[in-house]
Write an enzyme that holds these catalytic residues in place. Sequence first.
Site, mmCIF file in Angstrom:
data_model
loop_
_atom_site.group_PDB
_atom_site.id
_atom_site.type_symbol
_atom_site.label_atom_id
_atom_site.label_comp_id
_atom_site.label_asym_id
_atom_site.label_seq_id
_atom_site.Cartn_x
_atom_site.Cartn_y
_atom_site.Cartn_z
ATOM 1 N N GLY A 157 -69.803 84.662 -17.855
ATOM 2 C CA GLY A 157 -70.800 83.714 -18.347
ATOM 3 C C GLY A 157 -71.994 84.449 -18.901
ATOM 4 N N ASP B 66 -48.201 69.662 -33.498
ATOM 5 C CA ASP B 66 -48.492 68.824 -32.336
ATOM 6 C C ASP B 66 -47.794 67.470 -32.413
ATOM 7 O OD1 ASP B 66 -50.071 70.959 -31.797
ATOM 8 O OD2 ASP B 66 -51.972 69.976 -32.281
ATOM 9 N N GLU C 277 -58.386 89.544 -19.098
ATOM 10 C CA GLU C 277 -57.680 88.578 -19.953
ATOM 11 C C GLU C 277 -57.549 89.036 -21.402
ATOM 12 O OE1 GLU C 277 -60.614 88.323 -18.619
ATOM 13 O OE2 GLU C 277 -62.084 87.335 -19.909
ATOM 14 N N LYS D 125 -51.804 75.545 -27.476
ATOM 15 C CA LYS D 125 -50.964 75.549 -28.674
ATOM 16 C C LYS D 125 -49.688 76.378 -28.500
ATOM 17 C CE LYS D 125 -51.066 74.315 -33.082
ATOM 18 N NZ LYS D 125 -51.576 73.024 -33.548
ATOM 19 N N CYS E 36 -66.312 89.365 -14.347
ATOM 20 C CA CYS E 36 -67.624 89.614 -14.958
ATOM 21 C C CYS E 36 -68.735 88.857 -14.218
ATOM 22 C CB CYS E 36 -67.560 89.281 -16.452
ATOM 23 S SG CYS E 36 -68.908 90.029 -17.375
ATOM 24 N N TYR E 37 -69.314 87.831 -14.814
ATOM 25 C CA TYR E 37 -70.349 87.065 -14.106
ATOM 26 C C TYR E 37 -69.804 86.587 -12.762
ATOM 27 C CZ TYR E 37 -73.750 83.400 -13.061
ATOM 28 O OH TYR E 37 -74.701 82.621 -12.454
ATOM 29 N N HIS F 42 -62.849 92.583 -18.382
ATOM 30 C CA HIS F 42 -62.129 91.365 -18.762
ATOM 31 C C HIS F 42 -60.616 91.595 -18.780
ATOM 32 C CE1 HIS F 42 -65.567 88.853 -19.728
ATOM 33 N NE2 HIS F 42 -66.163 89.999 -20.025
#
Length: 511
Positions: free
Chosen positions: A55, A227, A171, A367, A82-83, A169
């Site tokens: 954040g 979609d 991710e 997606k 992180c945060y 991070h």
Amino acid sequence: MTHQTVLVLDFGGQYNQLIARRVRDLSVYCELVGCDLPIAKIKEISPIGIIFTGGPNSVYDENAPHIDKEIFSLGIPVLGICYGSQLIAQTLGGKAEKANKSEYGRSDVEFVGSSPLIFGLSRKSVCWMSHTDHVTRLPEGFSLLASTATCPAAIYGNDERKIYGVQFHPEVVHSLCGNKILENFLYKVCGAKGDWTMKNFAREQIEKIREKVGEGRVLCAMSGGVDSAVAATLVHQAVGDKLVCVFVDHGLHRKDEPEEVMKVFRDRLGMNLIKADAGERFLEKLKGVTDPESKRRIIGAEFIKVFEEEAKKIGAVDFLVQGTIYPDVIESGKGKSAVIKSHHNVGGLPSVVDFKEIIEPLRDLFKDEVRKVGSELGLEDKIVWRQPCPGPALAIRIMGEVTSEKLETLREADAIFREEIGRASLDREIWQYFAVLTDSKTVGVQGDFRTYENVIALRAITSVDAMTADWARIPFDVLEKISTRITNEVKHANRVVYDITSKPPATIEWE
Ligand code: XMP
């Protein structure tokens, strides 16, 4: 549903959706929720693990978001990123402070000791940092698991309490050890079973929809995009002919698109699909219109009118299918409120259709998961990997007034561009690519003649979510081939230019 859940508590970082996507990629269902989700609600959901995101705040700021200490006594494993990592330290009696040196980008990381969180990692790896603050004192009972040159507590944790903090991070793809850390957290710490697969999802959804619809009738607006195609196919497999789909052909589609939609969904899959041929109507309405927003408004309004007329012919239905997906639901990454797509060709429909309930079978999916479901259902790559196309389609890729001649020129140029990108196997790398018919003419020489014809611009971008984008570095030889083919094969085009503007400052579309 019967699957295990991980909660990702959103503290406002820029990679939050990405964390959720990575967890899902590891076959564990997760939801991105606001960081103020009450403890009672967390208990009710009973997740197998909780992840705190990064954040923009500093934990010692007055208005920084905090967390109820009780969360650490629920017996649910926690991973702070992180945060989130700094917040864990501070809440449990450690300390986070401004670092002497900010650290952004690639960093070498060295693991120490042993823990299920870092199981199977070699001693050294590469991680991706983005921080100004870091943890300077660990809470009691916690030990250090990894460091970088400037960040001593790159990872720390307490195996008994199953609480961990990671400063970098995991991710992002640049953290080479990142996926393994997330996998370890899910499987070695939280005891995940890996029960979130698109095969299971499709099976469960089909059963659910079948039960819900019963003997009712269902209506779906099919745009040809991924979609709505996947949503309609799921519903079709569940209820067959009780589903009626309407495809509005506004005459502004890319080359061969309407034919392809009919071929796949009506002819091959046997859907009850009605095509409303409205090309003339749209062109008439667009006559003389040059302002981009006016074009959008006119097309949106006309689309709804055409759909309404078709829906009236069909009569009252019980359900309306919408292709809403998870990023549409998590309003700007906050995970708090649900929004219906503002996309004109679905947003306005509920008000003109006589129905009882909306079915949104893809509401929980990202997606890439929608694509996987599409493949599970047997849809071809051509449909599943179709790049996003705006509702107003080629009308906002023709600068100025839209005419049938201009549509023809752009359609041909765009088809060549797409074909060559496919041939060069760049179609999955580039997020969106299309041709634009600029409103300018230039002088050329073709054969022994002077020409005065249109400039075609090529736009190709890489992006994660279309909020920001970079122009794609297409190899020169591919660009050369595209340019040669367009100027040779497309009538009324004598020059090709390549757009090298990122977003911001430009947008992806030219209008
Ligand atoms: P921009 O041009 O705003 O585009 O950078 C971001 C993404 O949105 C798509 N786009 C639209 N989609 N109706 C749509 O359904 C529209 O009016 C519209 N305008 C832009 C664009 O193709 C890109 O993927």
